[in-house]
Enzyme design. Sequence first.
Site, PDB file in Angstrom:
ATOM      1  N   HIS A 126     131.291 118.329 141.368  1.00  0.00           N
ATOM      2  CA  HIS A 126     130.103 119.022 141.666  1.00  0.00           C
ATOM      3  C   HIS A 126     130.321 120.642 141.577  1.00  0.00           C
ATOM      4  O   HIS A 126     131.018 121.329 142.306  1.00  0.00           O
ATOM      5  CB  HIS A 126     129.996 118.975 143.266  1.00  0.00           C
ATOM      6  CG  HIS A 126     128.456 119.099 143.685  1.00  0.00           C
ATOM      7  ND1 HIS A 126     127.524 118.507 143.687  1.00  0.00           N
ATOM      8  CD2 HIS A 126     128.264 120.199 144.355  1.00  0.00           C
ATOM      9  CE1 HIS A 126     126.367 118.850 144.184  1.00  0.00           C
ATOM     10  NE2 HIS A 126     126.977 120.326 144.696  1.00  0.00           N
ATOM     11  N   ASP A 146     122.045 114.147 142.508  1.00  0.00           N
ATOM     12  CA  ASP A 146     121.550 114.696 143.761  1.00  0.00           C
ATOM     13  C   ASP A 146     120.183 114.226 144.334  1.00  0.00           C
ATOM     14  O   ASP A 146     119.100 114.734 143.630  1.00  0.00           O
ATOM     15  CB  ASP A 146     121.644 116.273 143.872  1.00  0.00           C
ATOM     16  CG  ASP A 146     122.988 116.825 143.132  1.00  0.00           C
ATOM     17  OD1 ASP A 146     123.829 116.173 142.286  1.00  0.00           O
ATOM     18  OD2 ASP A 146     123.461 117.734 143.495  1.00  0.00           O
ATOM     19  N   HIS A 193     125.217 118.862 140.787  1.00  0.00           N
ATOM     20  CA  HIS A 193     125.010 120.227 141.255  1.00  0.00           C
ATOM     21  C   HIS A 193     123.961 120.968 140.801  1.00  0.00           C
ATOM     22  O   HIS A 193     122.979 121.610 141.118  1.00  0.00           O
ATOM     23  CB  HIS A 193     126.270 121.024 141.525  1.00  0.00           C
ATOM     24  CG  HIS A 193     125.969 122.410 142.101  1.00  0.00           C
ATOM     25  ND1 HIS A 193     125.486 122.735 143.382  1.00  0.00           N
ATOM     26  CD2 HIS A 193     125.903 123.872 141.370  1.00  0.00           C
ATOM     27  CE1 HIS A 193     125.431 123.952 143.488  1.00  0.00           C
ATOM     28  NE2 HIS A 193     125.442 124.701 142.192  1.00  0.00           N
ATOM     29  N   HIS A 240     121.346 119.862 138.888  1.00  0.00           N
ATOM     30  CA  HIS A 240     120.088 119.094 138.951  1.00  0.00           C
ATOM     31  C   HIS A 240     119.454 119.008 137.694  1.00  0.00           C
ATOM     32  O   HIS A 240     118.406 118.570 137.566  1.00  0.00           O
ATOM     33  CB  HIS A 240     119.272 119.575 139.989  1.00  0.00           C
ATOM     34  CG  HIS A 240     119.469 119.630 141.464  1.00  0.00           C
ATOM     35  ND1 HIS A 240     118.519 119.649 142.490  1.00  0.00           N
ATOM     36  CD2 HIS A 240     120.751 119.668 142.030  1.00  0.00           C
ATOM     37  CE1 HIS A 240     119.267 119.579 143.669  1.00  0.00           C
ATOM     38  NE2 HIS A 240     120.498 119.340 143.308  1.00  0.00           N
ATOM     39  N   GLU A 247     124.096 115.271 148.660  1.00  0.00           N
ATOM     40  CA  GLU A 247     124.195 116.604 149.546  1.00  0.00           C
ATOM     41  C   GLU A 247     122.782 117.238 149.776  1.00  0.00           C
ATOM     42  O   GLU A 247     122.846 118.254 150.731  1.00  0.00           O
ATOM     43  CB  GLU A 247     124.964 117.512 148.556  1.00  0.00           C
ATOM     44  CG  GLU A 247     124.502 118.085 147.305  1.00  0.00           C
ATOM     45  CD  GLU A 247     124.603 119.461 146.874  1.00  0.00           C
ATOM     46  OE1 GLU A 247     125.493 120.095 147.572  1.00  0.00           O
ATOM     47  OE2 GLU A 247     123.919 119.960 145.738  1.00  0.00           O
ATOM     48  N   ASN A 248     121.689 116.742 149.132  1.00  0.00           N
ATOM     49  CA  ASN A 248     120.363 117.273 149.337  1.00  0.00           C
ATOM     50  C   ASN A 248     119.469 116.394 150.000  1.00  0.00           C
ATOM     51  O   ASN A 248     118.283 116.599 149.988  1.00  0.00           O
ATOM     52  CB  ASN A 248     119.992 117.843 148.118  1.00  0.00           C
ATOM     53  CG  ASN A 248     120.514 118.681 147.232  1.00  0.00           C
ATOM     54  OD1 ASN A 248     121.026 118.255 146.331  1.00  0.00           O
ATOM     55  ND2 ASN A 248     121.018 120.079 147.823  1.00  0.00           N
ATOM     56  N   HIS A 266     126.333 121.735 149.713  1.00  0.00           N
ATOM     57  CA  HIS A 266     125.607 121.834 151.120  1.00  0.00           C
ATOM     58  C   HIS A 266     125.907 120.987 152.046  1.00  0.00           C
ATOM     59  O   HIS A 266     125.404 120.941 153.067  1.00  0.00           O
ATOM     60  CB  HIS A 266     124.017 121.339 150.312  1.00  0.00           C
ATOM     61  CG  HIS A 266     123.602 122.572 149.856  1.00  0.00           C
ATOM     62  ND1 HIS A 266     122.913 123.640 150.115  1.00  0.00           N
ATOM     63  CD2 HIS A 266     122.999 122.416 148.415  1.00  0.00           C
ATOM     64  CE1 HIS A 266     122.568 124.251 149.225  1.00  0.00           C
ATOM     65  NE2 HIS A 266     122.462 123.569 148.118  1.00  0.00           N
TER      66      HIS A 266
HETATM   67 FE   LIG Z   1     125.274 121.623 144.998  1.00  0.00          FE
HETATM   68 FE   LIG Z   2     122.462 119.378 144.781  1.00  0.00          FE
END
Ligand SMILES: [Fe+2]
Ligand SMILES: [Fe+2]
Length: 258
Positions: free
Chosen positions: A145, A8, A170, A172, A39-40, A68
């Site tokens: 994820h 991510d 997800h 991290h 996604e981030n 996200h």
């Molecule tokens: Fe996530």
């Molecule tokens: Fe994430």
Amino acid sequence: MKILFIGDIVGKPARTYLANYLTAIKDDLDIEFVIANGENSAGGSSITIKTAKEIFESGVDIITTGDHIFKKKESREVLETMDVIRPLNYGNLAWGNGYIIKDKIAVVNLLGRVFMQPVDCPFKAVRGVLEEIKSRAKIVIVDMHAEATSEKLAMGYFLAGKVSAVLGTHTHIPTADERIIDDFTAYITDVGMTGSFDSVLGREKHQIIERFLTNMPVRFNLAQEDVRIQGVVVDIDEATGKAIGIERVEHKKSLRID
Ligand SMILES: [Fe+2]
Ligand SMILES: [Fe+2]
């Protein structure tokens, strides 16, 4: 062929770092194809045209996402016009696609349900498209994820022998359980993230502590220090789609990739 899968990407510090170092990493590690979870990428949540463009210009071929993804309206245009996918098990009515095939490599994005918002079953969703995908691509990479280690590992075993890799995102935080299941499918519970290591999951650590202490809403800013790229390199036999190796990688300024 060697495929680099990047965890991510958290906001601008991570996008800038990627732009500065990804080309050198690809050369160093002999990487032919890069997949990254984005996604981030936009301010820590969701994705925009600008942030997706930056990531592609850095040398990424396909972007996956996660829970996200829909938090910015612009994500619709991103999903409908770029090589960016969202979890398949949001279902057919959600914007965008849950898998993509590019240069004979298929990438599928799934979302877990344990300790997460309700979505369709990821197991049944991937089972429903696998035959079609495999008729079009030998190499199939799945981004699982999800929050729960059990759900991710179960997906690894569920897809063992059927896909080239099941790679978790997800949380991290990278896990130390990379393996090849059934002599075919590369697996890791979580590849980690691209962002500030001196942080809580990429956010400014003191703000997160304040949230835990007070139980009150706190605005989270992105942390800037000690940015790293975390991910895995999966080595795949192109003729069969079988994974030959999986190796965790981390790149930080003071250290070459190991
Ligand atoms: Fe996530
Ligand atoms: Fe994430």
